[in-house]
Design an enzyme around this catalytic site. Structure first.
Site, mmCIF file in Angstrom:
data_model
loop_
_atom_site.group_PDB
_atom_site.id
_atom_site.type_symbol
_atom_site.label_atom_id
_atom_site.label_comp_id
_atom_site.label_asym_id
_atom_site.label_seq_id
_atom_site.Cartn_x
_atom_site.Cartn_y
_atom_site.Cartn_z
ATOM 1 N N ARG A 42 52.421 51.582 10.847
ATOM 2 C CA ARG A 42 52.138 52.904 10.331
ATOM 3 C C ARG A 42 50.681 52.812 9.582
ATOM 4 N NH1 ARG A 42 53.925 54.929 5.782
ATOM 5 N NH2 ARG A 42 55.810 53.926 6.062
ATOM 6 N N TYR B 232 39.820 77.652 17.724
ATOM 7 C CA TYR B 232 41.089 77.188 18.313
ATOM 8 C C TYR B 232 42.247 77.885 17.781
ATOM 9 C CZ TYR B 232 44.913 74.099 19.964
ATOM 10 O OH TYR B 232 46.016 73.800 20.418
ATOM 11 N N ASP C 128 34.535 70.980 13.444
ATOM 12 C CA ASP C 128 35.342 70.479 14.616
ATOM 13 C C ASP C 128 34.323 70.345 15.788
ATOM 14 O OD1 ASP C 128 36.862 70.609 17.140
ATOM 15 O OD2 ASP C 128 38.331 71.929 16.434
ATOM 16 N N LYS D 254 40.450 65.304 24.273
ATOM 17 C CA LYS D 254 39.701 66.113 25.230
ATOM 18 C C LYS D 254 38.618 65.255 25.604
ATOM 19 C CE LYS D 254 42.049 69.993 24.037
ATOM 20 N NZ LYS D 254 42.900 69.486 22.853
#
Length: 379
Positions: free
Chosen positions: A46, A98, A170, A195
């Site tokens: 982690r 978004y 973004d 994406k």
């Protein structure tokens, strides 16, 4: 180093134990230590993983940044940025964004006392009147999802620096191939790596890139403490995707231009949103800060009835009706009921997102085939 070379080699070194040219998938949760506190940089997956470490270095390199952090999704990356704030802090955000980001802001963080103010950032003069002593962050997308609005990153960065406010951009729609916000003054770049960076519709992941080491340490603490980290297999897939980003984006851009032009000349199409058109709002800014205009396109029909919109969405063959974007295959999407359904209808309409708007993610197939598919669907 030129971008094409950088995308191939960023973050990747031959494996020291085998000479493997691709970073191996280190599928492990923990690491054997030589002694207490002597962990060779790795202790628990982690906190860090060699495959993820290579990806984070690659992310930083392709965005011309010093530090990269990988997350389990783009929303998880956004979540980490907002966790830099405290109750009472204010965020100025673009009013066209978004839907998942809007949902995170309004449905999760707003109830913890974070205040979000939404403005049209096509005109950066709208930002200054919203700034006060509680403002800590400006959040923007450019091009925006789904109206392809363009924001002048350098101008917003100047405002942010003047008022000692962080700026996060973004950069998902542009990708590092077309735009590098850090070079224009942004403090943080966010990607939904799902994406264009992954590029093959087979991974969910997010990323943050920054230059400031203290800021990186704060975000790394959040990443480690909250645990929204990607697995090594996902990191491997995005590392692989980055290697072909430049050649894919070249085709996305070429196809995008052809299809945007086809739609604009179609007798049944009322409006096309694509920043490559000279009369697109802020086209000159897009031309200045981008190296191309991408494969994301939205359009409206002259017959904007629900029936006609639904018919076209179901009539394509090569354009698959699906959420997401940026893969090698073309997708068609209805923002009002899919990606942006979490935004109240009155807000969508006020910001220019009509119920009849259709969004395309243009893939890398042959453009003539894609045009023929749309021609048959629209009629």
């Amino acid at each position: 180093m030129k971008p094409a070379t950088k995308f191939i080699h960023a973050g990747v070194e031959p494996d020291p134990s085998t000479g493997a040219i691709m970073t191996p998938i280190y599928q492990t949760s923990t690491y054997v230590q030589d002694g207490p506190g002597n962990n060779k940089g790795y202790e628990y997956a982690r906190s860090q993983n060699p495959t993820r470490f290579a990806l984070e270095n690659a992310m930083a390199a392709i965005e011309n940044g010093k530090h990269g952090l990988a997350f389990s999704s783009g929303v998880a990356a956004t979540d980490a940025v907002i966790k830099l704030l405290e109750p009472g802090d204010e965020v100025i955000a673009a009013n066209d964004m978004y839907g998942g980001t809007y949902r995170l802001f309004t449905k999760v963080f707003q109830k913890f006392g974070i205040v979000f103010k939404y403005v049209n950032m096509q005109n950066v003069k709208n930002i200054k009147p919203m700034i006060n002593k509680k403002t800590r962050l400006i959040w923007t997308e450019t091009p925006t999802n789904p109206l392809m609005n363009i924001t002048d990153i350098a101008a917003v960065a100047d405002i942010a620096k003047e008022h000692h406010v962080l700026l996060c951009v973004d950069n998902t729609f542009a990708s590092p191939y077309l735009q590098n916000p850090l070079d224009l003054g942004a403090d943080i770049v966010m990607h939904s790596s799902t994406k264009y960076l992954g590029g093959h519709s087979d991974v969910i992941q997010g990323a943050l890139v920054m230059n400031d080491t203290a800021l990186r340490d704060q975000l790394y603490f959040i990443q480690k403490s909250c645990g929204a980290v990607p697995g090594p297999q996902d990191c491997f897939l995005v590392l692989r995707g980055i290697k072909t980003l430049h050649v894919r984006m070249q085709r996305h851009c070429e196809n995008g231009e052809k299809i945007a032009s086809f739609l604009r000349n179609h007798k049944k199409v009322a409006k096309v949103y694509w920043p490559g058109f000279k009369d697109h709002p802020n086209h000159k800014i897009a031309k200045k800060q981008m190296r191309g205009y991408g494969g994301m396109i939205s359009f409206e029909l002259k017959d904007d009835s629900k029936k006609e919109t639904k018919r076209i969405l179901s009539a394509t063959s090569l354009f698959a009706l699906a959420e997401s974007l940026g893969g090698v295959e073309s997708l068609i999407n209805h923002p009002a009921t899919m990606t942006h359904a979490s935004i109240p209808r009155e807000e969508r309409i006020k910001n220019g997102l009509k119920d009849s708007l259709i969004r395309l993610s243009v893939g890398i197939e042959d453009a003539d085939d894609l045009i023929e598919d749309l021609k048959k669907a629209i009629g």
